[in-house]
Write a protein that holds these residues in place. Structure first.
Motif, PDB file in Angstrom:
ATOM      1  N   ARG A 275      96.212  57.957  -6.770  1.00 33.79           N
ATOM      2  CA  ARG A 275      95.432  56.910  -7.428  1.00 33.79           C
ATOM      3  C   ARG A 275      96.028  55.531  -7.169  1.00 33.79           C
ATOM      4  N   ARG A 276      97.346  55.456  -7.190  1.00 35.16           N
ATOM      5  CA  ARG A 276      97.974  54.150  -6.950  1.00 35.16           C
ATOM      6  C   ARG A 276      97.837  53.742  -5.488  1.00 35.16           C
ATOM      7  N   HIS A 277      97.982  54.700  -4.560  1.00 29.39           N
ATOM      8  CA  HIS A 277      97.750  54.399  -3.149  1.00 29.39           C
ATOM      9  C   HIS A 277      96.317  53.926  -2.925  1.00 29.39           C
ATOM     10  N   ARG A 278      95.369  54.526  -3.644  1.00 25.72           N
ATOM     11  CA  ARG A 278      93.972  54.116  -3.488  1.00 25.72           C
ATOM     12  C   ARG A 278      93.768  52.676  -3.955  1.00 25.72           C
ATOM     13  N   LEU A 279      94.484  52.265  -4.987  1.00 21.88           N
ATOM     14  CA  LEU A 279      94.387  50.873  -5.425  1.00 21.88           C
ATOM     15  C   LEU A 279      94.928  49.939  -4.344  1.00 21.88           C
TER      16      LEU A 279
ATOM     17  N   PRO B 148     106.829  54.417  -2.035  1.00 14.39           N
ATOM     18  CA  PRO B 148     105.516  55.045  -1.949  1.00 14.39           C
ATOM     19  C   PRO B 148     105.614  56.533  -1.591  1.00 14.39           C
ATOM     20  N   LEU B 149     104.652  57.304  -2.064  1.00 15.08           N
ATOM     21  CA  LEU B 149     104.679  58.726  -1.775  1.00 15.08           C
ATOM     22  C   LEU B 149     104.545  58.977  -0.292  1.00 15.08           C
ATOM     23  N   GLY B 150     103.601  58.306   0.363  1.00 17.24           N
ATOM     24  CA  GLY B 150     103.387  58.502   1.786  1.00 17.24           C
ATOM     25  C   GLY B 150     103.241  57.189   2.509  1.00 17.24           C
ATOM     26  N   ASN B 151     103.210  57.269   3.810  1.00 25.76           N
ATOM     27  CA  ASN B 151     102.957  56.089   4.635  1.00 25.76           C
ATOM     28  C   ASN B 151     101.442  55.925   4.738  1.00 25.76           C
ATOM     29  N   GLY B 152     100.880  55.399   3.670  1.00 29.78           N
ATOM     30  CA  GLY B 152      99.437  55.216   3.616  1.00 29.78           C
ATOM     31  C   GLY B 152      98.747  56.254   2.764  1.00 29.78           C
TER      32      GLY B 152
ATOM     33  N   HIS C 148     109.351  58.974   6.603  1.00 32.53           N
ATOM     34  CA  HIS C 148     109.804  60.371   6.612  1.00 32.53           C
ATOM     35  C   HIS C 148     109.421  61.125   5.343  1.00 32.53           C
ATOM     36  N   HIS C 149     108.776  60.462   4.375  1.00 29.00           N
ATOM     37  CA  HIS C 149     108.440  61.122   3.116  1.00 29.00           C
ATOM     38  C   HIS C 149     107.559  62.343   3.320  1.00 29.00           C
ATOM     39  N   ARG C 150     106.504  62.192   4.126  1.00 28.41           N
ATOM     40  CA  ARG C 150     105.555  63.284   4.291  1.00 28.41           C
ATOM     41  C   ARG C 150     106.237  64.551   4.804  1.00 28.41           C
ATOM     42  N   GLU C 151     106.959  64.426   5.905  1.00 24.55           N
ATOM     43  CA  GLU C 151     107.579  65.595   6.528  1.00 24.55           C
ATOM     44  C   GLU C 151     108.523  66.309   5.564  1.00 24.55           C
ATOM     45  N   LEU C 152     109.355  65.537   4.868  1.00 25.44           N
ATOM     46  CA  LEU C 152     110.370  66.153   4.025  1.00 25.44           C
ATOM     47  C   LEU C 152     109.785  66.692   2.726  1.00 25.44           C
ATOM     48  N   ALA C 153     108.812  66.004   2.162  1.00 25.78           N
ATOM     49  CA  ALA C 153     108.162  66.531   0.971  1.00 25.78           C
ATOM     50  C   ALA C 153     107.417  67.821   1.293  1.00 25.78           C
ATOM     51  N   LEU C 154     106.761  67.879   2.438  1.00 25.31           N
ATOM     52  CA  LEU C 154     106.091  69.108   2.847  1.00 25.31           C
ATOM     53  C   LEU C 154     107.088  70.247   3.024  1.00 25.31           C
TER      54      LEU C 154
ATOM     55  N   GLU D   9      98.379  60.228   3.906  1.00 21.38           N
ATOM     56  CA  GLU D   9      99.551  61.086   3.716  1.00 21.38           C
ATOM     57  C   GLU D   9      99.719  61.458   2.248  1.00 21.38           C
ATOM     58  N   ALA D  10      99.493  60.506   1.360  1.00 26.19           N
ATOM     59  CA  ALA D  10      99.611  60.793  -0.071  1.00 26.19           C
ATOM     60  C   ALA D  10      98.588  61.842  -0.492  1.00 26.19           C
ATOM     61  N   GLU D  11      97.361  61.707  -0.004  1.00 33.16           N
ATOM     62  CA  GLU D  11      96.321  62.683  -0.348  1.00 33.16           C
ATOM     63  C   GLU D  11      96.689  64.075   0.159  1.00 33.16           C
ATOM     64  N   GLU D  12      97.247  64.143   1.360  1.00 30.90           N
ATOM     65  CA  GLU D  12      97.642  65.440   1.907  1.00 30.90           C
ATOM     66  C   GLU D  12      98.716  66.094   1.043  1.00 30.90           C
ATOM     67  N   LEU D  13      99.735  65.327   0.670  1.00 25.16           N
ATOM     68  CA  LEU D  13     100.832  65.876  -0.128  1.00 25.16           C
ATOM     69  C   LEU D  13     100.341  66.336  -1.498  1.00 25.16           C
ATOM     70  N   ALA D  14      99.484  65.550  -2.122  1.00 26.39           N
ATOM     71  CA  ALA D  14      98.961  65.930  -3.434  1.00 26.39           C
ATOM     72  C   ALA D  14      98.132  67.204  -3.339  1.00 26.39           C
TER      73      ALA D  14
END
Length: 367
Positions: A353-357, A107-111, A87-93, A114-119
């Motif tokens: 960056r951390r998700h990419r790792l 984690p920021l996103g589920n994968g 639910h992170h993506r929806e609520l952060a958006l 999602e993290a790239e989109e939020l950033a």
């Protein structure tokens, strides 16, 4: 981009604060109470009834049954997203669209996507963001970083981590079944490994080359209350080796569950000395760690007490508040970042960056 907050308290609204249980109540509430400059003004929960119960229990004046109501309130400056990872993506958006600063749990996103989109949304809107990679805020880890930078071990030759995830062992707690499903993005790899590897790379630099093995050695695990079995398809064995910036060789092994032997052991070996960080599990984000070192002619490790300047919140060092210890230090750094225009707390771009790792590790392992 907004970078400074006046001397008035920062109004906080927590999405996902429950009256019954959860990380927000155990960590964020005592952390916010310990750090000057914040006021917890609002919460939202899954239903109006649960929100009212939490508001009454914790004395929070604004309690809502939806995140949309919370983010629209002028009293809220910083929205804390404290819910399950899917639910992170929806609520952060939702918070970003309302123009609010956001602190999202890791984690920021589920994968990665999602993290790239939020950033990207946060950057486009020019909104300050923060991510809960609080292991790097722990006084012990900041002290180790400075010891390395000051040349305590000389040139770093290698580093080795062996750690237990506590969870993802033979049993799982009631309510923890979602941690066993890879599609939910909340696993041994993303949570304790992710927190800890972020601290390791803060201290020693990023991986320039790596190889990895991921395995699920217990495909069936047991509910510790009911005894029922459930399928687990997330890795419970993580082995990563590679080379860090500067040439140091790194070896990191996380195991599910707990060991009768070693549950957290992080060595840093250099040309002039050695450092060791130990703890009771691989969840370095809890900050319950001890630092040892020896250099030069010294032949045995000795504890290196963390100087008082690193820990300005000593009241949170006890067992009853251990979950809040590093979270409080992260809030303290957030306050300083907003007052001074600095960027010490990782933001959404850092989370990418951390998700990419982690994505790189999964691809290297073919998992």
């Amino acid at each position: 981009m907004p970078s400074r907050i006046p001397s008035a308290p920062i109004g906080v609204g927590i999405i996902g604060l429950s009256a019954s249980r959860g990380w927000a109540a155990r960590a964020h509430l005592p952390a916010l109470a310990a750090v000057p400059g914040f006021e917890l003004r609002a919460l939202s929960a899954s239903t109006p009834e649960s929100a009212r119960a939490a508001g009454e229990k914790y004395g929070i004046p604004l309690a809502f049954g939806s995140a949309g109501e919370l983010v629209r309130r002028d009293e809220v400056d910083l929205v804390v997203v404290n819910v399950k990872v899917p639910h992170h993506r929806e609520l952060a958006l939702t918070a970003l669209e309302a123009g609010k600063m956001v602190l999202s749990e890791w984690p920021l996103g589920n994968g990665l996507a999602e993290a790239e989109e939020l950033a990207a949304v946060a950057e486009t809107k020019g909104i300050r963001t923060f991510v809960g990679l609080q292991a790097r805020s722990a006084p012990q880890i900041r002290y180790v970083r400075d010891l390395i930078a000051d040349g305590y071990v000389g040139e770093v030759l290698s580093t080795s981590v062996i750690a237990s995830g506590r969870g993802w062992g033979a049993e799982f707690e009631p309510g923890g079944a979602y941690l066993l499903d890879r599609t939910n993005g909340a696993s041994l790899l993303t949570i304790p490994f992710g927190h800890t590897i972020d601290a390791v790379t803060m201290v020693l630099g990023e991986f320039t080359d790596l190889d990895a093995t991921l395995a699920t050695r217990r495909p069936k695990v047991r509910n510790q209350v009911t005894g029922e079995q459930a399928r687990m398809d997330v890795p419970d064995q993580i082995a990563v080796n590679g080379v860090l910036e500067g040439g140091a060789v790194a070896s990191v092994h996380f195991r599910g569950g707990l060991s009768r032997a070693t549950n957290f052991h992080w060595e840093i070996n250099g040309t002039d000395g050695d450092l060791l960080v130990t703890g009771d599990s691989g969840h370095l984000q809890f900050g319950q760690a001890t630092v040892y070192g020896a250099r030069g002619e010294e032949t045995a490790l000795a504890e290196l007490p963390v100087p008082a300047a690193y820990s300005t919140l000593p009241a949170l060092a006890g067992r009853s508040t251990e979950m809040a210890y590093t979270v409080a230090h992260a809030y303290e750094q957030i306050r300083a970042d907003l007052a001074d225009g600095t960027h010490h707390v990782p933001d959404f771009a850092h989370a990418v960056r951390r998700h990419r790792l982690l994505d790189r590790i999964e691809r290297a392992a073919g998992f």
